[in-house]
Design a protein around this motif. Sequence first.
Motif, PDB file in Angstrom:
ATOM      1  N   GLU A 154     -10.745   4.173   2.747  1.00 20.11           N
ATOM      2  CA  GLU A 154     -10.034   3.229   1.874  1.00 20.11           C
ATOM      3  C   GLU A 154      -8.832   3.919   1.220  1.00 20.11           C
ATOM      4  O   GLU A 154      -7.815   3.295   0.946  1.00 20.11           O
ATOM      5  N   ARG A 155      -8.979   5.222   0.976  1.00 25.01           N
ATOM      6  CA  ARG A 155      -7.889   6.001   0.371  1.00 25.01           C
ATOM      7  C   ARG A 155      -8.098   7.478   0.698  1.00 25.01           C
ATOM      8  O   ARG A 155      -9.224   7.965   0.753  1.00 25.01           O
ATOM      9  N   LEU A 156      -6.977   8.173   0.930  1.00 22.89           N
ATOM     10  CA  LEU A 156      -7.035   9.607   1.180  1.00 22.89           C
ATOM     11  C   LEU A 156      -5.752  10.244   0.655  1.00 22.89           C
ATOM     12  O   LEU A 156      -4.649   9.818   1.023  1.00 22.89           O
ATOM     13  N   THR A 157      -5.892  11.253  -0.204  1.00 22.76           N
ATOM     14  CA  THR A 157      -4.739  12.000  -0.709  1.00 22.76           C
ATOM     15  C   THR A 157      -4.899  13.458  -0.306  1.00 22.76           C
ATOM     16  O   THR A 157      -5.932  14.076  -0.567  1.00 22.76           O
ATOM     17  N   PRO A 195       0.821  -1.216   0.000  1.00 18.76           N
ATOM     18  CA  PRO A 195       0.000   0.000   0.000  1.00 18.76           C
ATOM     19  C   PRO A 195       0.857   1.269   0.000  1.00 18.76           C
ATOM     20  O   PRO A 195       0.516   2.248  -0.656  1.00 18.76           O
ATOM     21  N   ALA A 196       1.973   1.244   0.737  1.00 18.32           N
ATOM     22  CA  ALA A 196       2.840   2.426   0.782  1.00 18.32           C
ATOM     23  C   ALA A 196       3.447   2.701  -0.593  1.00 18.32           C
ATOM     24  O   ALA A 196       3.581   3.859  -1.001  1.00 18.32           O
ATOM     25  N   GLY A 197       3.816   1.626  -1.314  1.00 18.68           N
ATOM     26  CA  GLY A 197       4.367   1.805  -2.660  1.00 18.68           C
ATOM     27  C   GLY A 197       3.337   2.355  -3.623  1.00 18.68           C
ATOM     28  O   GLY A 197       3.636   3.232  -4.440  1.00 18.68           O
ATOM     29  N   MET A 198       2.103   1.846  -3.545  1.00 17.44           N
ATOM     30  CA  MET A 198       1.035   2.373  -4.395  1.00 17.44           C
ATOM     31  C   MET A 198       0.722   3.822  -4.057  1.00 17.44           C
ATOM     32  O   MET A 198       0.407   4.632  -4.933  1.00 17.44           O
ATOM     33  N   ALA A 199       0.856   4.151  -2.780  1.00 19.54           N
ATOM     34  CA  ALA A 199       0.608   5.541  -2.359  1.00 19.54           C
ATOM     35  C   ALA A 199       1.625   6.477  -2.993  1.00 19.54           C
ATOM     36  O   ALA A 199       1.292   7.591  -3.418  1.00 19.54           O
ATOM     37  N   GLN A 200       2.874   6.054  -3.063  1.00 23.31           N
ATOM     38  CA  GLN A 200       3.903   6.878  -3.694  1.00 23.31           C
ATOM     39  C   GLN A 200       3.581   7.134  -5.163  1.00 23.31           C
ATOM     40  O   GLN A 200       3.790   8.229  -5.682  1.00 23.31           O
ATOM     41  N   ASP A 201       3.068   6.105  -5.846  1.00 23.74           N
ATOM     42  CA  ASP A 201       2.671   6.277  -7.250  1.00 23.74           C
ATOM     43  C   ASP A 201       1.552   7.315  -7.376  1.00 23.74           C
ATOM     44  O   ASP A 201       1.566   8.158  -8.278  1.00 23.74           O
TER      45      ASP A 201
END
Length: 332
Positions: free
Chosen positions: A320-323, A168-174
């Motif tokens: 589920e996701r927050l940016t 998840p951390a890697g996908m967050a960086q993308d």
Amino acid sequence: MDKIREQLRNPLISAIAGFVIGLIIGLPVLGWGLWPVKWVNADPSQLRDDYKQEYLCLVIDSYARKGDTAIAMQRFEALGESGGSLLDALKPGTCNLSEGDINSFRALVMRPTVPLPGETAVPTQPPAAGGGSRVGLVVLLCLVTLGVGAGLVYLLVIRKRPVKTESPAGMAQDLNRQAERTDFAAEGQEAPISQYMTTYIMGDDLYDDSFSIDSPTGEFLGECGVGISETIGVGDPKKVTAFEVWLFDKNDIQTVTKVLMSPHAFNDPAIRQRLESKGEPIEVAKERRVLLETATLQLEARVVDVSLGGGALPENSYFERLTLELAVWPKS
């Protein structure tokens, strides 16, 4: 070893490696050791010169005894192009042949190919392709060992390599790299001295992003960040229902914090009351902007993207996701 495995993912490199391994195994080990090529029923034209001469002597001796013209010519022509030179070099006494026997056979060979009355034309047969058979066998062996080598590379390296699943951390960086940053100058505002993107994806239970705030000259001014504030329910992964957005100013004794809450948490009196002690509660919504101020700094947190979940839990109760986009200015 990991670098080698990474390179072998390329199909072309795998094929080349398989070919090399196939040659190493096939030629020395299989081709020459375990299963060497054996000559069977070789044609007379492929014999060594001394054996060719011995063969010619036997042909002449058989003709002298039986007088069978057709068989004699068929056997002689099996010697191919070297038959004539061998016959010319043959001397009386060789292989116990008399001069008459040799001359009689030479007369047969020099006779026109048109059959005489009462004789049958001698069919001309090309030499057996023993050499071609050997080349074909070698090629077949190389192909087989190439397949074996490629199979070994696949089984020992490619198939056994661990399947990498992005965290998840890697996908967050993308997502952070793909997110579009606010152009404050286009909005008529002064450009911030610091501007960051941070993303949480469900499953990143250790999510806690922090960033340094520096002046244009490189002087340290403070820090800002986002971390998990509250979870809901049980089990893994954690169901985050609230985040803390904070701003630290080196010139201020107090760190300012505001709490971004899911709609369920914001409207639940018990949860809201519990989190109010950490900072001002804010209900999350896309494009919502939250302002934090200290003695000399001002931070704006913009909700770039948000996705909420429910399922077995109340609807819109966890993230589920927050940016978030964090932009910092010095206070004038």
